[in-house]
Design a protein around this motif. Structure first.
Motif, PDB file in Angstrom:
ATOM      1  N   ASN A   1       0.849  -1.190   0.000  1.00 34.39           N
ATOM      2  CA  ASN A   1       0.000   0.000   0.000  1.00 34.39           C
ATOM      3  C   ASN A   1       0.881   1.236   0.000  1.00 34.39           C
TER       4      ASN A   1
ATOM      5  N   TYR B   1     -15.231   8.086  -1.936  1.00 30.51           N
ATOM      6  CA  TYR B   1     -14.055   7.257  -2.219  1.00 30.51           C
ATOM      7  C   TYR B   1     -13.483   6.692  -0.926  1.00 30.51           C
ATOM      8  N   ARG B   2     -13.494   5.389  -0.815  1.00 33.19           N
ATOM      9  CA  ARG B   2     -13.029   4.732   0.410  1.00 33.19           C
ATOM     10  C   ARG B   2     -11.529   4.907   0.626  1.00 33.19           C
ATOM     11  N   GLU B   3     -10.785   5.159  -0.436  1.00 38.25           N
ATOM     12  CA  GLU B   3      -9.335   5.349  -0.295  1.00 38.25           C
ATOM     13  C   GLU B   3      -8.999   6.630   0.467  1.00 38.25           C
TER      14      GLU B   3
ATOM     15  N   ILE C   1      -4.796   9.618   1.964  1.00 41.02           N
ATOM     16  CA  ILE C   1      -5.268   8.621   1.013  1.00 41.02           C
ATOM     17  C   ILE C   1      -4.416   7.364   1.171  1.00 41.02           C
ATOM     18  N   ILE C   2      -5.073   6.219   1.211  1.00 39.68           N
ATOM     19  CA  ILE C   2      -4.365   4.942   1.237  1.00 39.68           C
ATOM     20  C   ILE C   2      -4.824   4.147   0.022  1.00 39.68           C
ATOM     21  N   ALA C   3      -3.857   3.799  -0.822  1.00 36.75           N
ATOM     22  CA  ALA C   3      -4.146   3.056  -2.055  1.00 36.75           C
ATOM     23  C   ALA C   3      -3.192   1.866  -2.146  1.00 36.75           C
TER      24      ALA C   3
ATOM     25  N   PHE D   1      -3.445   5.168  -6.880  1.00 31.00           N
ATOM     26  CA  PHE D   1      -3.582   6.509  -6.295  1.00 31.00           C
ATOM     27  C   PHE D   1      -3.812   7.524  -7.412  1.00 31.00           C
TER      28      PHE D   1
ATOM     29  N   LEU E   1      -7.236   7.377  -8.734  1.00 27.15           N
ATOM     30  CA  LEU E   1      -8.171   8.061  -7.836  1.00 27.15           C
ATOM     31  C   LEU E   1      -8.160   9.563  -8.091  1.00 27.15           C
TER      32      LEU E   1
END
Length: 167
Positions: free
Chosen positions: A68, A95-97, A114-116, A122, A125
């Motif tokens: 991640n 957006y869940r990220e 943001i976590i992708a 990323f 997104l």
């Protein structure tokens, strides 16, 4: 119970302990803060009902689940009317990220955490956010290389200053 002035030392000790040990039983909590179980449960329920305690969760080691990337993005909106802020917040919230969103002062309007799974996703997104036309004028992103430490608990001792017997 909207501020620290309405919380006494026992309440603060409950909060401090629950931040570290959210899964503890009421008996363990009461013992840890030197209070009998019944009043401890009453206080904890009051803190929950008043919204001081907003929930309980587990801390997850994301690296154990797979790769991640954590990115902080500074977002500047093209217009600054209240409706523009609401439009951005509604659009970004889907957006869940985007795990944290802060409306900030200074050179930009929002700071997003943001976590992708990776840089490519990323960037995907960010492209989707721009395509959504939610008012983004520009953005700058900072990729986290490492996290030397993270406080596990909120700094209650600092926030509730004036509690001289805090331990």
């Amino acid at each position: 119970m909207s501020n620290s002035k309405s919380l006494d030392l026992a309440d603060l000790r409950i909060l401090e302990h629950l931040q570290r040990e959210g899964r503890c039983s009421n008996l363990e909590l009461a013992e840890a803060i030197s209070l009998s179980p019944s009043p401890c449960l009453t206080r904890t329920k009051r803190l929950e009902q008043s919204g001081v305690i907003t929930g309980y969760s587990a801390k997850i080691a994301l690296d154990k689940l797979g790769s991640n990337v954590v990115v902080f993005s500074e977002i500047t909106l093209s217009s600054h009317y209240p409706a523009d802020f609401r439009k951005f917040e509604m659009g970004a919230s889907k957006y869940r990220e985007i795990v944290e969103c802060y409306n900030v002062s200074g050179g930009y309007d929002y700071l997003l955490k943001i976590i992708a799974p990776n840089i490519a996703l990323f960037q995907d997104l960010m492209d989707r956010l721009l395509e959504d036309e939610i008012g983004i004028d520009k953005f700058a992103s900072r990729i986290v290389l490492r996290q030397p430490y993270q406080q596990r608990a909120e700094p209650l001792q600092v926030i509730a200053k004036g509690k001289s017997s805090w331990k």
